[in-house]
Design a protein around this motif. Sequence first.
Motif, PDB file in Angstrom:
ATOM      1  N   MET A   1       0.814  -1.205   0.000  1.00  0.00           N
ATOM      2  CA  MET A   1       0.000   0.000   0.000  1.00  0.00           C
ATOM      3  C   MET A   1       0.857   1.269   0.000  1.00  0.00           C
ATOM      4  O   MET A   1       0.432   2.273  -0.497  1.00  0.00           O
ATOM      5  N   ASP A   2       2.032   1.184   0.588  1.00  0.00           N
ATOM      6  CA  ASP A   2       2.864   2.394   0.702  1.00  0.00           C
ATOM      7  C   ASP A   2       4.086   2.356  -0.212  1.00  0.00           C
ATOM      8  O   ASP A   2       5.094   2.983   0.075  1.00  0.00           O
ATOM      9  N   ALA A   3       3.989   1.655  -1.323  1.00  0.00           N
ATOM     10  CA  ALA A   3       5.138   1.454  -2.207  1.00  0.00           C
ATOM     11  C   ALA A   3       5.778   2.766  -2.640  1.00  0.00           C
ATOM     12  O   ALA A   3       6.998   2.867  -2.733  1.00  0.00           O
ATOM     13  N   HIS A   4       4.981   3.786  -2.879  1.00  0.00           N
ATOM     14  CA  HIS A   4       5.514   5.068  -3.348  1.00  0.00           C
ATOM     15  C   HIS A   4       6.305   5.813  -2.278  1.00  0.00           C
ATOM     16  O   HIS A   4       7.017   6.772  -2.582  1.00  0.00           O
ATOM     17  N   PHE A   5       6.194   5.397  -1.028  1.00  0.00           N
ATOM     18  CA  PHE A   5       6.841   6.098   0.076  1.00  0.00           C
ATOM     19  C   PHE A   5       8.068   5.368   0.623  1.00  0.00           C
ATOM     20  O   PHE A   5       8.707   5.850   1.550  1.00  0.00           O
ATOM     21  N   ARG A   6       8.410   4.236   0.062  1.00  0.00           N
ATOM     22  CA  ARG A   6       9.506   3.436   0.613  1.00  0.00           C
ATOM     23  C   ARG A   6      10.842   4.162   0.576  1.00  0.00           C
ATOM     24  O   ARG A   6      11.577   4.169   1.557  1.00  0.00           O
ATOM     25  N   LEU A   7      11.175   4.768  -0.542  1.00  0.00           N
ATOM     26  CA  LEU A   7      12.440   5.493  -0.639  1.00  0.00           C
ATOM     27  C   LEU A   7      12.443   6.688   0.305  1.00  0.00           C
ATOM     28  O   LEU A   7      13.435   6.946   0.991  1.00  0.00           O
ATOM     29  N   LYS A   8      11.346   7.390   0.377  1.00  0.00           N
ATOM     30  CA  LYS A   8      11.234   8.540   1.280  1.00  0.00           C
ATOM     31  C   LYS A   8      11.470   8.103   2.732  1.00  0.00           C
ATOM     32  O   LYS A   8      12.191   8.768   3.483  1.00  0.00           O
ATOM     33  N   ASP A   9      10.895   6.984   3.111  1.00  0.00           N
ATOM     34  CA  ASP A   9      11.067   6.468   4.473  1.00  0.00           C
ATOM     35  C   ASP A   9      12.525   6.092   4.744  1.00  0.00           C
ATOM     36  O   ASP A   9      13.059   6.373   5.816  1.00  0.00           O
ATOM     37  N   LYS A  10      13.178   5.456   3.780  1.00  0.00           N
ATOM     38  CA  LYS A  10      14.591   5.056   3.952  1.00  0.00           C
ATOM     39  C   LYS A  10      15.504   6.278   4.033  1.00  0.00           C
ATOM     40  O   LYS A  10      16.438   6.318   4.834  1.00  0.00           O
ATOM     41  N   ILE A  11      15.234   7.273   3.200  1.00  0.00           N
ATOM     42  CA  ILE A  11      16.043   8.497   3.242  1.00  0.00           C
ATOM     43  C   ILE A  11      15.861   9.213   4.576  1.00  0.00           C
ATOM     44  O   ILE A  11      16.818   9.765   5.130  1.00  0.00           O
ATOM     45  N   ALA A  12      14.661   9.202   5.106  1.00  0.00           N
ATOM     46  CA  ALA A  12      14.398   9.865   6.393  1.00  0.00           C
ATOM     47  C   ALA A  12      15.285   9.302   7.499  1.00  0.00           C
ATOM     48  O   ALA A  12      15.703  10.034   8.407  1.00  0.00           O
ATOM     49  N   GLU A  13      15.625   8.031   7.399  1.00  0.00           N
ATOM     50  CA  GLU A  13      16.471   7.394   8.415  1.00  0.00           C
ATOM     51  C   GLU A  13      17.905   7.922   8.405  1.00  0.00           C
ATOM     52  O   GLU A  13      18.585   7.868   9.424  1.00  0.00           O
ATOM     53  N   VAL A  14      18.380   8.423   7.267  1.00  0.00           N
ATOM     54  CA  VAL A  14      19.779   8.861   7.150  1.00  0.00           C
ATOM     55  C   VAL A  14      19.930  10.335   6.771  1.00  0.00           C
ATOM     56  O   VAL A  14      21.047  10.825   6.628  1.00  0.00           O
ATOM     57  N   ARG A  15      18.834  11.038   6.607  1.00  0.00           N
ATOM     58  CA  ARG A  15      18.867  12.428   6.128  1.00  0.00           C
ATOM     59  C   ARG A  15      19.816  13.317   6.940  1.00  0.00           C
ATOM     60  O   ARG A  15      20.548  14.121   6.380  1.00  0.00           O
TER      61      ARG A  15
END
Length: 152
Positions: A1-15
């Motif tokens: 359901m959240d496929a479009h947000f996966r990269l955004k979520d991963k980047i948030a971890e290291v931003r």
Amino acid sequence: MDAHFRLKDKIAEVRDDYGSIVIDTPPTLGMLTVNAMVAATHLLVPIQSSYYALEGTDDLLETYERIRARANPELVFLGVVVTIHDRRTILARDIESQIAQVFGDKVFRTRISKNVRLEESPAYKESIFTFAPTSRGAEEYYRLSEEVLQRA
């Protein structure tokens, strides 16, 4: 359901570990590009100065507007850079003119010329700045980076 947000979520971890993060995507409007646009703060669009150059831009701009409408309202269209530009040909100059008509002041002043060193550097798994730092391609990409920083 959240496929479009996966990269955004991963980047948030290291931003916080980086000053800037650049996402370079394939020249298609697939899942990778959509994920990148959802995760990004700014969008820079390279357009080749060739016959079919403007063909896909309508779809790209429509996708950009859809992403801004829901998934990433903060996404800023930074501009368009003309790439693989051969100043010697009438066709390239005509396409460059068409790009300017469509995008106006969103077109970066710097043009990335067709350049053998730029074509060779990926084959050696090096950036143009380490492979041929004094080449025209390196100089143009440096000027483009300065323009990007001014706009961002």
